[in-house]
Design an enzyme around this catalytic site. Structure first.
Site, short mmCIF file in Angstrom:
data_model
loop_
_atom_site.label_atom_id
_atom_site.label_comp_id
_atom_site.label_asym_id
_atom_site.label_seq_id
_atom_site.Cartn_x
_atom_site.Cartn_y
_atom_site.Cartn_z
N LYS A 97 14.02 0.22 16.92
CA LYS A 97 14.96 1.33 17.02
C LYS A 97 15.88 1.28 15.80
O LYS A 97 16.78 0.46 15.72
CB LYS A 97 15.76 1.21 18.32
CG LYS A 97 14.87 1.35 19.56
CD LYS A 97 15.57 0.92 20.83
CE LYS A 97 14.58 0.97 22.01
NZ LYS A 97 15.13 0.39 23.22
N THR B 201 1.52 -14.56 34.62
CA THR B 201 1.71 -13.79 33.40
C THR B 201 2.02 -14.71 32.24
O THR B 201 2.46 -15.85 32.44
CB THR B 201 2.86 -12.78 33.57
OG1 THR B 201 4.07 -13.52 33.83
CG2 THR B 201 2.59 -11.82 34.70
N GLU C 177 -1.09 -8.11 35.48
CA GLU C 177 -0.74 -7.48 36.76
C GLU C 177 -1.78 -6.49 37.26
O GLU C 177 -1.71 -6.05 38.40
CB GLU C 177 0.60 -6.74 36.62
CG GLU C 177 1.81 -7.63 36.41
CD GLU C 177 2.09 -7.98 34.96
OE1 GLU C 177 3.22 -8.38 34.65
OE2 GLU C 177 1.16 -7.86 34.11
N TRP D 241 12.58 5.86 16.52
CA TRP D 241 11.71 4.80 17.03
C TRP D 241 10.58 4.59 16.03
O TRP D 241 9.88 5.53 15.66
CB TRP D 241 11.13 5.17 18.39
CG TRP D 241 12.06 4.92 19.53
CD1 TRP D 241 13.39 4.68 19.47
CD2 TRP D 241 11.72 4.89 20.91
NE1 TRP D 241 13.91 4.51 20.72
CE2 TRP D 241 12.90 4.62 21.64
CE3 TRP D 241 10.53 5.05 21.62
CZ2 TRP D 241 12.93 4.53 23.02
CZ3 TRP D 241 10.56 4.95 23.01
CH2 TRP D 241 11.75 4.69 23.70
#
Length: 542
Positions: free
Chosen positions: A438, A181, A328, A443
């Site tokens: 936030k 990754t 992934e 949000w």
């Protein structure tokens, strides 16, 4: 009729992908820059010779074979020869830091390393720490460089090797590839995939691009393919396997140079590529004012496709759409193709769908869930995390049971991406969990702000991050690179005024408009060309 015997237990292995492509289009071309041009028949022979050569230096089932290379025909040969032997292809991310490259190679326990001469100085710096490596092979377009590392050179090895290597009928669950990754925090994590997963991924992606009615960005046997996602990054999104199965002409650009990419598109008739937004932006910036790339189709992934960038591409004759996946997930999960009920939309309305994250491809089960595992309402406002199930997801993080448990909590793979869903089932990522802003109990989506800011004619590139605020927790900050002709001619107030139009249209709230806008010469990127938001937060949070 054959007498006796029992049913053949057919296994889904990469050998069948290669062999079908060669049978279908034996004389089709594979091109590497302006240096190499050969046929699928030649590819088939070279894959056999490579396997013979690797066997001679000790590669066998389970051996980890690392490759450090640009996008070349040789890398394509490794995509097949190494896993078809039963060995494991480790696609080393050459854009990681030296420390992380060393970490991934040690963690993988690589035994054989194929290294482009450009990365030879890098490997020579860490060779004494690569305890498991037994042999190195140099990949070069020129003469063999002087090095104490090895006297083995790829092309010479292939010339001397037998073309009669017999690839075994492997168990389809045999591990084929290994990658790492590319997060901006913590050590890279190992993900791996077996033959069955890669074949099923290849078939599903081929079906997605060729079988459905929306041919805006299709991929069929008459296309010409050139990857612009590094081959070290999740198998170049798995598309070289699809290209080989279909027997299409393939063009490999080597190191990415924007002007050369544009020239290859025109000279070789390239019709399909895929890349992150920053690469497309670089190519568009390298075009002359009246230069067009008509007929080129580009799938954007890795980061959200800003609408402004999509419109700039379309102006140059490029057809563009979005895809989504992760290291992934092998990686493809969604493509933004149009469902039947959307095909009659106007071109302007269609663009709104092509810039969305997309609709799950065959065999992908995708949910957007809240913390209580309830699915979000399909109203494009209710936010949740994307979790997925598919036949080609990594079973674990290599040697990391703790992170694996987090990844597969609840029996679904957690992506860490925050998204909304519309009434047609299209997903649209609004942020990473770690990047959503936030602010005062609300949000704010950094990706939505980026897309809206990108539609301003002066904006070349934009990133939005949340920076600490004593009163509200966080507030959005926009970091902008302006086009050369607009340098010194666009102000912070003008960008805010541009955003207020979208406030009036109800696309964002007034609260989402950034308090501060910063103009810079360059935005930092990760090893695969994504905007490095962690670095930006560090730069502007002081």
């Amino acid at each position: 009729m054959l007498a006796g015997g029992s049913m053949y237990d057919f296994q889904l292995i990469l050998k069948h992908v290669l062999e079908h492509g060669v049978r279908w289009a034996p004389k089709q071309e594979i091109v590497y820059r302006d240096l190499v041009r050969y046929t699928y028949e030649d590819l088939y022979e070279r894959v056999h010779r490579l396997a013979s050569a690797l066997e001679e230096i000790g590669v066998k089932k389970g051996t980890k074979v690392a490759v450090l290379d640009w996008d070349t025909h040789r890398y394509l040969e490794c995509y097949f020869a190494v896993p078809m032997m039963g060995a494991i292809l480790h696609n080393v991310n050459v854009r990681l830091s030296l420390e992380d490259i060393l970490y991934t190679m040690k963690h993988a326990e690589d035994e054989v390393v194929l290294v482009n001469r450009e990365f030879l100085p890098l490997i020579e710096k860490i060779k004494d720490k690569l305890d498991t490596v037994k042999n190195y092979v140099i990949l070069t377009d020129d003469e063999m460089p002087e090095t104490d590392l090895t006297d083995l050179e790829y092309e010479e090895m292939l010339k001397k090797a037998s073309k009669d290597y017999e690839f075994p009928d492997l168990d389809e669950k045999t591990t084929a590839t290994l990658g790492y990754t590319t997060g901006t925090t913590g050590r890279p994590k190992g993900v791996y995939f077996n033959h069955r997963q890669l074949v099923l991924h290849t078939l599903a992606v081929a079906l997605e691009f060729a079988a459905y009615e929306d041919y805006w960005v299709s991929f069929r046997s008459n296309d010409v393919y050139m990857p612009l996602t590094p081959m070290f990054h999740v198998h170049a999104w798995g598309i070289p396997y699809v290209a080989t199965l279909l027997g299409v002409k393939q063009v490999y650009p080597g190191r990415y140079e924007p002007r050369r990419i544009a020239e290859l598109v025109k000279k070789e008739g390239v019709t399909l590529s895929h890349c992150v937004p920053t690469i497309l932006n670089m190519v568009l910036s390298a075009l002359k004012e009246d230069e067009r790339l008509d007929g080129w189709k580009v799938v954007i992934g890795g980061s959200k496709l800003p609408k402004g960038l999509a419109l700039k591409a379309i102006e140059k004759g490029i057809k563009i759409t979005s895809g989504y996946g992760m290291s992934e997930t092998c990686p493809v999960l969604t493509i933004a193709k149009l469902k039947p009920e959307l095909l009659s939309l106007s071109d302007e309305e269609k663009i709104e769908y092509y810039v969305k994250t997309g609709f799950p491809i065959p065999f992908v089960y995708l949910r957007v869930v809240k913390e209580d595992w309830k699915d979000v309402e399909p109203n494009e406002r209710d936010m949740g995390e994307i979790v997925v199930r598919a036949p080609w997801l990594t079973p674990e993080y290599l040697k990391d049971p703790e992170k694996t448990k987090e990844l597969w909590e609840g029996g679904w793979l957690h992506t860490g991406d925050i998204a909304v869903v519309d009434k047609h089932g299209y997903v649209n990522i609004v942020d990473r969990i770690k990047d959503v802003i936030k602010s005062g109990g609300e949000w704010i989506s950094s990706l939505t702000l980026e897309s809206l800011i990108s539609t301003h004619p002066a904006v070349q590139e934009v990133a939005v991050v949340g920076i600490p605020d004593e009163k509200w927790g966080e507030r959005p900050l926009a970091v902008i690179v302006v086009k050369k002709e607009f340098e010194g001619k666009v102000s912070e107030e003008e960008i805010k005024k541009h955003l207020m139009k979208f406030v009036e249209e109800g696309k964002i709230t007034k609260w989402a408009v950034p308090d501060k806008i910063v103009f810079v010469n360059e935005i930092p990127k990760t090893s695969v060309g994504k905007i490095n938001k962690r670095a930006l937060k560090d730069m502007f949070s002081g």
